[in-house]
Scaffold this motif. Structure first.
Motif, PDB file in Angstrom:
ATOM      1  N   ARG A 115       0.670  -1.333  -0.037  1.00 19.34           N
ATOM      2  CA  ARG A 115      -0.039   0.218   0.144  1.00 19.34           C
ATOM      3  C   ARG A 115       1.028   1.256   0.067  1.00 19.34           C
ATOM      4  N   ASP A 116       0.565   2.017  -1.170  1.00 16.30           N
ATOM      5  CA  ASP A 116       1.194   3.406  -0.955  1.00 16.30           C
ATOM      6  C   ASP A 116       0.822   4.241   0.007  1.00 16.30           C
ATOM      7  N   GLY A 117       2.059   4.845   0.960  1.00 15.31           N
ATOM      8  CA  GLY A 117       1.655   5.874   1.912  1.00 15.31           C
ATOM      9  C   GLY A 117       1.581   5.250   3.434  1.00 15.31           C
ATOM     10  N   LEU A 118       1.648   3.624   3.348  1.00 12.97           N
ATOM     11  CA  LEU A 118       1.459   3.025   4.565  1.00 12.97           C
ATOM     12  C   LEU A 118       2.736   2.262   4.835  1.00 12.97           C
ATOM     13  N   ALA A 119       3.793   2.688   5.123  1.00 13.36           N
ATOM     14  CA  ALA A 119       4.984   1.872   5.056  1.00 13.36           C
ATOM     15  C   ALA A 119       4.833   1.246   6.530  1.00 13.36           C
ATOM     16  N   GLU A 120       4.296   1.702   7.537  1.00 19.14           N
ATOM     17  CA  GLU A 120       3.901   0.747   8.840  1.00 19.14           C
ATOM     18  C   GLU A 120       3.465  -0.426   8.810  1.00 19.14           C
ATOM     19  N   ILE A 121       3.045  -0.841   7.606  1.00 18.35           N
ATOM     20  CA  ILE A 121       2.537  -2.296   7.633  1.00 18.35           C
ATOM     21  C   ILE A 121       3.379  -3.239   6.547  1.00 18.35           C
ATOM     22  N   ALA A 122       4.274  -2.522   5.940  1.00 16.11           N
ATOM     23  CA  ALA A 122       5.203  -3.155   4.820  1.00 16.11           C
ATOM     24  C   ALA A 122       5.780  -4.431   5.378  1.00 16.11           C
ATOM     25  N   GLY A 123       5.502  -5.461   4.604  1.00 12.82           N
ATOM     26  CA  GLY A 123       6.296  -6.771   4.730  1.00 12.82           C
ATOM     27  C   GLY A 123       5.624  -7.810   5.859  1.00 12.82           C
ATOM     28  N   ARG A 124       4.501  -7.213   6.457  1.00 11.36           N
ATOM     29  CA  ARG A 124       3.730  -8.106   7.485  1.00 11.36           C
ATOM     30  C   ARG A 124       2.501  -8.317   6.719  1.00 11.36           C
TER      31      ARG A 124
END
Length: 181
Positions: free
Chosen positions: A93-102
């Motif tokens: 998701r663009d703009g939601l780096a907090e969830i990247a890779g999970r």
């Protein structure tokens, strides 16, 4: 060494439900479900077109092929009628780096099926599968702060609110769950 990831959604069964991979014939029913205002109100704010539903189905199949996890078609065990879709995704998701890779838990159930305990029944089966098969130690869920039903659902599943994320005009709450040992 063989790849341990499933190439397609494994079949899961609960007392009342069957969770299976998507089939082309599921598209019409998913269009009906996503057209329900109660279903899309807190997610997209609009119904999905037939093409968008088809792309969702293809995206889920691609998740299984590339990542070894994805979404399931949720069906009634008595008649195999699709009543929703649920599973894990990595949507980058663009703009939601907090969830990247999970892996991100997501769920939709036809409004006629709300209030029967079916969503939690299916999600517990999915979560149990995920605890044994997903990479990493955590899964996430993003939920609109106004979506009280979904907030209760993720809390019942052991997710804890982490923070508010996203654009100021469209914030979501990030929930995190550590996998069971």
């Amino acid at each position: 060494m063989p790849d341990p990831r499933p190439a397609a959604a494994p079949r899961l069964e609960t007392e009342r439900l069957r969770l299976r991979g998507f089939a082309p014939g599921d598209v019409d029913r998913l269009v009906e479900i996503w057209a329900e205002p109660e279903v899309h109100r807190h997610i997209t704010g609009r119904a999905f077109s037939r093409q968008e539903i088809w792309f969702r189905v293809l995206r889920s199949l691609g998740h299984w092929q590339l990542l070894g996890f994805g979404y399931w078609a949720v069906t009634d065990r008595n008649d195999d009628r699709v009543i929703g879709e649920m599973g894990f995704g990595d949507f980058m998701r663009d703009g939601l780096a907090e969830i990247a890779g999970r892996p991100e838990l997501g769920f939709v159930l036809a409004s006629s099926q709300h209030g029967k305990g079916l969503a939690i029944e299916a999600l517990r089966a999915i979560q149990n599968w995920g605890d044994g098969h997903l990479p990493g130690d955590e899964t996430v869920a993003i939920v609109s702060p106004e979506n009280v039903g979904s907030l209760r659902m993720v809390e019942k599943l052991g997710f804890a609110r982490s923070q508010r994320i996203g654009a100021a005009e469209d914030p979501v709450d990030l929930y995190v769950r550590r996998k069971s040992s």
